[in-house]
Scaffold this active site. Sequence first.
Site, PDB file in Angstrom:
ATOM      1  CG  HIS A 114      57.783   5.624 -65.987  1.00  0.00           C
ATOM      2  ND1 HIS A 114      56.752   4.725 -66.131  1.00  0.00           N
ATOM      3  CD2 HIS A 114      57.216   6.754 -65.495  1.00  0.00           C
ATOM      4  CE1 HIS A 114      55.623   5.292 -65.743  1.00  0.00           C
ATOM      5  NE2 HIS A 114      55.873   6.523 -65.351  1.00  0.00           N
ATOM      6  CG  ASP A 144      57.011   1.343 -66.680  1.00  0.00           C
ATOM      7  OD1 ASP A 144      58.148   1.655 -66.267  1.00  0.00           O
ATOM      8  OD2 ASP A 144      56.072   2.151 -66.740  1.00  0.00           O
ATOM      9  CB  SER A 218      53.699   6.909 -63.029  1.00  0.00           C
ATOM     10  OG  SER A 218      53.256   7.455 -64.240  1.00  0.00           O
TER      11      SER A 218
END
Length: 474
Positions: A114, A144, A218
């Site tokens: 992402h 992911d 992230s």
Amino acid sequence: MSAAFFLLLSVAVLLGWSQASSARGLPDFTELVEDNAGAVVNISTSSEPKGGNSRNPGMPFDERQLEQLPEFFQDFFRGPQSPFGGGPGNSQPRRSMGSGFIVSSDGYVLTNNHVVEGADEIIVRLNDRRELPATLIGTDPRSDMAVLKIEDGDNLPVVKVGQSRDLKVGEWVFAIGSPFGFDYTVTAGIVSALGRSLPSENYVPFIQTDVAINPGNSGGPLFNLDGEVVGINSQIYTRSGGFMGVSFAIPIDDAMNVFRQLRDDGSVARGWLGVLIQEVNRDLAESFGLKRPRGALVAEVMADSPARDAGLQAGDIVLSYDGDDVELSSDLPPMVGRTPVGETAELRVLRGGEEIELQVEIGRLPEQGSQQASAPSGGSGGPGSAPLGMMVEPLPAEMADSLGVEGGVVVSSVARGAASEAGIRPRDVITEINRQKVTSVQDFREVVRALPDGKAVSVRVVREGRALYLVMKP
């Protein structure tokens, strides 16, 4: 000097020694950060707007969530200098920020999917302030994860990769990343839990920590006290849009498996069993003769699947997979997903009150669809009256064909009683009660007449094309 003075002095010395000992017992992260920060990178991406007024994919919040944040953060995300392109719906090039880490000296970088999804340009910034363009090698949305390659990468600093399987709940861990664009921010905490299953991810047994993770972290690394990467910080649980003490990281064992497949093959192959499973709660455990809730209950076996070929049946409870116990239904998908395609796995299942062993040759997870999923939840029904508080009718042939079931009865109405308490709804198709097949209304009546009073019995229903087991107490 008085004896009282010496006593007070002794107490003060002992307290100071105790506090110093306690301080020495806490981890010191300074050397660990100095040794590993060089291999942690900031990742910035940009993409040209594709038209419309949709939310910027790099923006971690929508407009409603932004309004709930303090003004400082609203200005940071909306302002003209915002690294996220000035807010939702902006016509300027969209920008996103995240973190990552280098796993090979020639420039391979791991991060979250992402972080780079939809990017037209990817820039990797090292802690010596070099900014290098990177190429997207491959992505795996199911976990992911994304793999990047720094162009002209040579003799770059790398992290030391550890083993997430050795982690223990309660041990110290720390993260390095770029929350809200603040480069090389270090946060620390402990491992809160292992093997967490999230609704959006069936194939990742997440590491849960209380390490502060925020937008921009992230894709960054999670380290242990040996300076080894044990996870990739990926998600948080939040009601405010910010950190609330619950963070999730992808285990590095799973991440490196995905990395090697993306690097070598450009795609990820996962094992596939081909069953729909659900959790075994206390009532289901009682109805199936288990002393305590455990295992994964097979609600449905898919056609032309490895499970069907191996003889797995609806109503089986998988207790172990290749020698590893299956305590929760969420344990099974990662176990199967990690198994190489074509390998044979041994399943120990409970069937009819007896444990049996099955050999299954693991297939490849199809690109679309999922290997195991949670069965639909139960609920209450409408009015009606009948034994158990429900009325049933013969299953129309066209409905049976559309659902892919052979026999059964369809629930026409549900009143207050055992059926509604079990969560049975109108239009549910009942195919089994108390492990007895129900193929007609006559079968239904005979099985119901023989049900024991006050004892939990299982009911297999097909609802909206998906099978699940409910528990009913007549």
